[in-house]
Design a protein around this motif. Structure first.
Motif, short mmCIF file in Angstrom:
data_model
loop_
_atom_site.label_atom_id
_atom_site.label_comp_id
_atom_site.label_asym_id
_atom_site.label_seq_id
_atom_site.Cartn_x
_atom_site.Cartn_y
_atom_site.Cartn_z
N CYS A 68 0.80 -1.22 0.27
CA CYS A 68 0.23 0.30 0.29
C CYS A 68 1.57 1.50 0.12
O CYS A 68 1.77 1.15 0.52
CB CYS A 68 -0.81 -0.38 1.26
SG CYS A 68 -1.60 1.54 1.87
N GLN B 228 -3.31 7.72 -4.45
CA GLN B 228 -4.50 7.79 -3.30
C GLN B 228 -5.62 8.55 -4.14
O GLN B 228 -7.00 7.86 -3.78
CB GLN B 228 -4.00 8.84 -2.79
CG GLN B 228 -4.56 8.64 -1.33
CD GLN B 228 -4.14 9.40 0.08
OE1 GLN B 228 -3.11 10.00 -0.58
NE2 GLN B 228 -5.04 9.59 0.61
N CYS C 119 0.19 3.38 3.39
CA CYS C 119 0.76 2.44 4.75
C CYS C 119 2.13 1.13 4.90
O CYS C 119 2.13 1.15 6.16
CB CYS C 119 -0.20 2.22 5.47
SG CYS C 119 -1.56 0.87 5.56
N ASP D 235 -6.30 0.07 5.44
CA ASP D 235 -7.05 1.33 5.14
C ASP D 235 -7.81 1.37 4.18
O ASP D 235 -8.46 2.77 4.11
CB ASP D 235 -5.85 2.15 4.22
CG ASP D 235 -4.59 2.28 5.06
OD1 ASP D 235 -4.77 2.92 6.39
OD2 ASP D 235 -3.22 2.64 3.72
#
Length: 58
Positions: free
Chosen positions: A11, A47, A14, A32
């Motif tokens: 990810c 994102q 994170c 997440d």
């Protein structure tokens, strides 16, 4: 998606391990609650491209 790539990809937020949802063509971060789409075999690890998941979808 090639299995050796799945071992390397994490990810971008994170750094957790991602699960490959073949049916939805997504890489899922359970930590997440986000899914990153795979388009034409390429994971979009931005994102801004991430899809928020509810707890029932993971």
């Amino acid at each position: 998606m090639e299995s050796h790539l799945l071992e390397v990809l994490v990810c971008p937020l994170c750094k957790s391990k991602l699960d490959h949802n073949r049916e939805q063509q997504q890489l899922v971060c359970k930590a997440d609650q986000l899914a990153f789409p795979i388009r034409d075999g390429i994971p979009l690890m931005l994102q801004s491209e991430a899809i928020s998941l509810s707890s029932s979808e993971t």
